[in-house]
Write a protein that holds these residues in place. Structure first.
Motif, short mmCIF file in Angstrom:
data_model
loop_
_atom_site.label_atom_id
_atom_site.label_comp_id
_atom_site.label_asym_id
_atom_site.label_seq_id
_atom_site.Cartn_x
_atom_site.Cartn_y
_atom_site.Cartn_z
N MET A 1 0.86 -1.20 0.00
CA MET A 1 0.00 0.00 0.00
C MET A 1 0.89 1.24 0.00
O MET A 1 1.80 1.36 0.80
N THR A 2 0.60 2.17 -0.90
CA THR A 2 1.41 3.38 -1.00
C THR A 2 1.03 4.36 0.10
O THR A 2 -0.02 4.23 0.76
N SER A 4 0.08 7.42 -0.25
CA SER A 4 -1.14 8.14 -0.59
C SER A 4 -2.38 7.31 -0.26
O SER A 4 -3.41 7.85 0.18
N GLN A 5 -2.30 5.99 -0.47
CA GLN A 5 -3.42 5.13 -0.12
C GLN A 5 -3.62 5.06 1.40
O GLN A 5 -4.76 5.03 1.88
N THR A 9 -6.97 6.22 3.43
CA THR A 9 -7.65 5.32 4.36
C THR A 9 -7.78 5.96 5.74
O THR A 9 -8.85 5.94 6.36
#
Length: 353
Positions: A1-2, A4-5, A9
């Motif tokens: 998961m980056t 930004s993700q 979240t």
């Protein structure tokens, strides 16, 4: 998961939790100032979580500018919330809206006028907002410290430190982020840390609020102090302590002593401070130690003001004899308790002013 993700979240989860918290607070405590301010603070924090996650870019739409402005002004709501939560005598006034409106207006002007026209270095606005945020966070911390020792509500004493200190730490972190990072290309890791800290603070506050008795934090109304009679559940030792306390107040008039604190009173009674604090709160119905003292002082002053033999005694002398250090606080406390000024009370009792 980056990163930004992760940001997205965390931001979405924090926003949802804040909106749910605002709905619960409004449903249960909208009739009191602290409850309304808590609701407003939760909504402003939700706006902040959204703006921190969305990463709005110029040119901003009007709704984006409004969201940013509400987020920016939330630091003023935080200060007012701290005052209302920890000061039972706090009342909302029209002028309280002025600093919030000023900060929101400043943010709107920056978003809708200065940024599009490129007439001002973005760093200047970031510094101004950073200083304002730190200033109001400091005011909230000062409010907490100033009223800490006199607070008799155990649940509020435990919660106040976390709520204000944790939120102040986040406000300070966010302000420093704006002062030293914004405009220089904020690293993604700092933005993620910002979102993670906010999510953690909000989750912890929500958890703690659900564990305490809401009426301890947001009393529906100021309840009159009860008579000095122990409840049936009160243990014999507590009854003895209650009797000893009332003897000190009635016979020795210890409330007259300068600088009397709950700590010094507990020492005189040879009991731990927390036991005395709990006794005064639960058995006598007081939420603040200073109010407990002032009620005894005012009862003495009322008797003196209604005494024909003391008709020539100046009001300030009566106030000082009762334990007040100056006339202003005496007048305010007297009117808050009786609804009239000391001079009016004297006249109502047919004693020459």
């Amino acid at each position: 998961m980056t990163l930004s993700q992760i940001d997205l979240t965390l931001g979405a989860g924090t926003t949802t939790l804040l909106l749910l918290l605002a709905a619960v607070l409004f449903r249960d405590f909208r009739t009191v100032a602290a409850g309304r301010l808590a609701t407003a603070f939760a909504l402003g924090s939700a706006a902040h979580a959204m703006t921190a996650t969305a990463g709005f870019a110029a040119p901003l739409t009007p709704w984006q500018a409004v969201l940013i402005a509400v987020s920016t002004g939330n630091v003023v709501v935080f200060w007012l919330f701290a005052r209302a939560l920890f000061d039972d005598a706090f009342k909302m006034r029209l002028w309280h809206a002025a600093p919030w409106a000023a900060v929101v207006a400043l943010s709107l002007v920056n978003c809708l006028v200065l940024v599009p026209a490129q007439t001002l270095d973005p760093r200047i606005f970031a510094i101004v907002i950073g200083v304002i945020s730190l200033g109001f966070a400091a005011l909230a911390v000062v409010q907490t410290i100033a009223s800490w020792s006199a607070d008799l509500v155990e649940e509020r004493r435990r919660l106040r430190v976390f709520v204000v200190v944790a939120t102040s730490v986040y406000a300070a972190f966010n302000a420093i982020l704006q002062l030293f990072v914004t405009g220089n290309g904020s690293p993604n890791i700092l933005a993620t840390a910002n979102a993670a800290i906010l999510a953690g603070v909000v989750a912890a506050i929500a958890y703690l609020l659900m564990r305490v008795n809401g009426e301890s934090l947001f009393p529906a109304a100021e309840k009159p102090a009860r008579a000095a009679i122990a409840s049936p559940e009160t243990k014999n030792a507590d009854q003895k302590l209650l009797d000893a306390l009332m003897r000190l107040m009635a016979d020795e008039r210890i409330y007259r002593h300068e600088g009397i604190t709950i700590g010094s009173l507990a020492t005189k009674l040879s009991v731990p401070e927390y036991k005395l604090r709990r006794l005064i709160n639960r058995e006598l119905g007081y939420r603040n130690f200073n109010v407990f003292l002032n009620n005894h002082r005012i009862e003495e002053a009322k008797a003196a003001l209604a005494d024909p033999s003391q008709a020539e005694v100046p009001v300030i002398t009566i106030a000082m004899d009762a334990g007040f250090q100056s006339l202003g606080p005496f007048n305010r406390a007297f009117k808050a308790m009786t609804g009239v000024t000391p001079t009016e009370y004297r006249k109502l009792n047919d004693v020459r002013a």
